[in-house]
Design an enzyme around this catalytic site. Structure first.
Site, mmCIF file in Angstrom:
data_model
loop_
_atom_site.group_PDB
_atom_site.id
_atom_site.type_symbol
_atom_site.label_atom_id
_atom_site.label_comp_id
_atom_site.label_asym_id
_atom_site.label_seq_id
_atom_site.Cartn_x
_atom_site.Cartn_y
_atom_site.Cartn_z
ATOM 1 N N LYS A 144 -32.609 12.510 38.643
ATOM 2 C CA LYS A 144 -34.025 12.298 38.987
ATOM 3 C C LYS A 144 -34.159 11.778 40.424
ATOM 4 C CE LYS A 144 -35.174 11.344 34.141
ATOM 5 N NZ LYS A 144 -35.477 10.315 33.120
ATOM 6 N N GLN A 149 -35.609 3.696 32.271
ATOM 7 C CA GLN A 149 -34.826 4.678 31.518
ATOM 8 C C GLN A 149 -34.471 4.144 30.125
ATOM 9 O OE1 GLN A 149 -34.206 7.807 32.564
ATOM 10 N NE2 GLN A 149 -33.001 8.359 30.774
ATOM 11 N N ASP A 167 -43.992 8.170 32.852
ATOM 12 C CA ASP A 167 -43.285 8.603 31.642
ATOM 13 C C ASP A 167 -44.254 8.917 30.506
ATOM 14 O OD1 ASP A 167 -40.504 8.922 31.451
ATOM 15 O OD2 ASP A 167 -40.148 6.758 31.576
HETATM 16 N N1 GUN Z 1 -34.544 8.750 27.907
HETATM 17 C C1 GUN Z 1 -34.506 10.018 27.448
HETATM 18 N N2 GUN Z 1 -35.556 10.727 27.917
HETATM 19 C C2 GUN Z 1 -36.275 9.870 28.685
HETATM 20 C C3 GUN Z 1 -37.465 10.030 29.454
HETATM 21 O O1 GUN Z 1 -38.117 11.079 29.511
HETATM 22 N N3 GUN Z 1 -37.875 8.919 30.127
HETATM 23 C C4 GUN Z 1 -37.218 7.727 30.045
HETATM 24 N N4 GUN Z 1 -37.706 6.691 30.722
HETATM 25 N N5 GUN Z 1 -36.108 7.567 29.340
HETATM 26 C C5 GUN Z 1 -35.640 8.635 28.673
#
Ligand code: GUN
Length: 294
Positions: free
Chosen positions: A53, A97, A120
């Site tokens: 990311k 995350q 998110d």
């Molecule tokens: N862990 C797995 N998928 C995601 C996501 O889309 N966002 C976040 N913050 N954590 C994750």
């Protein structure tokens, strides 16, 4: 690519190209969209995801800052950092995350992010807006990416029977909420299957579209799929593999090799849903920066 493959990398690249125009318009007004990543602990998959990311942000010209906290971090310490990021004017989006180490409560942490910076789409305000069909909220990136893949691949969701495998807060539940909304690119009849569903195969067999987000390696087999159905594979599962140097490999929730032979369209894995999660995160961040500086 074979004609029934949905090329997530190509569609994600197209979305990122479209975003360059919006990023340039922001920069012309002196605004660089800023995304803060927060990673707690050393979960290997989270390290990889956050790294990917960060790279995507840099490629699009977004600013990003990553805060890496030790696994022993208390919930209060994490909340204090989120408070600082909420107050920082140059930060337009915040991504914490998941999964977070125990005993940190994810629901408490996600609720602490300002809804306007919740790229998110995990804050209860944004979850509520999704349920209500209020498009001013942020939508979770992975299901939003699956929907975008369907729309851009010309798959008709209007009136379709959709089976969503998995009821998690990150994919299954928001995916179902998106597809059952009123609207030309939704309007589906959605069934959510989960661990207590009696006959998952029977549900899947009548689906026009299957979204597999159940977290079980190669769960969807060819005998579960109606010929011509569209199969979207969200899964990332590490399984033993004696032929690889590491002794393991990643597979999705779909038995791709066999399901590909009968599916009308199918996402490869990798190269399907994964790149779209990142594209949707970039899109949400650009939108957050536009809204904050309008
Ligand atoms: N862990 C797995 N998928 C995601 C996501 O889309 N966002 C976040 N913050 N954590 C994750």
């Amino acid at each position: 690519m074979a004609s029934n493959l949905i090329d997530g990398r190509a569609i994600a690249a197209q979305i990122q190209l479209e975003l360059t125009v919006r990023v340039a318009a922001l920069k012309a007004r002196g605004v660089v969209p800023g995304l803060a990543f927060v990673r707690v602990g050393e979960d290997p998959a989270s390290k990889v995801y956050v790294g990917m990311k960060e790279k995507a942000c840099a490629a699009l010209g977004l600013g990003s800052a990553t805060h890496i906290l030790p696994a022993q971090t208390s919930e209060a310490e994490l909340l204090a950092l989120i408070g600082q990021l909420n107050a920082a004017a140059h930060i337009h989006g915040i991504l914490v995350q998941a999964p977070l180490p125990k005993p940190i409560r994810e629901a408490v942490v996600f609720s602490a992010v300002l809804p306007a910076k919740d790229v998110d789409g995990f804050h209860p305000v944004n979850v509520g807006k999704l349920m209500l069909g209020d498009e001013t909220g942020f939508r979770p990136c992975t299901p939003a990416g699956v929907l975008e893949l369907l729309v851009r691949s010309g798959v008709k969701t209007d009136g379709a029977e959709v089976v969503v495998l998995g009821r998690g807060n990150i994919v299954g539940k928001p995916m179902a909420a998106m597809l059952c909304q009123k609207g030309r690119t939704a309007n589906s009849t959605v069934t959510i299957c989960h661990s207590a569903t009696r006959d998952i195969k029977a549900h899947c067999r009548r689906a026009d579209i299957i979204v597999a987000a159940i977290g079980v390696a190669e769960f969807v087999t060819a005998d579960m799929v109606k010929p011509g159905a569209v199969v979207m594979d969200v899964g990332v599962n590490r399984v033993p593999d004696a032929t690889s140097n590491t002794g393991t490999k990643l597979v999705g929730d779909v038995d791709f090799k066999n399901v590909q032979l009968i599916a009308g369209k199918i996402t490869p894995n990798p190269g399907g849903v994964g790149p779209m999660t990142i594209a949707m995160l970039l899109q949400n961040t650009v939108r957050a920066a536009e809204a904050a500086t309008r």
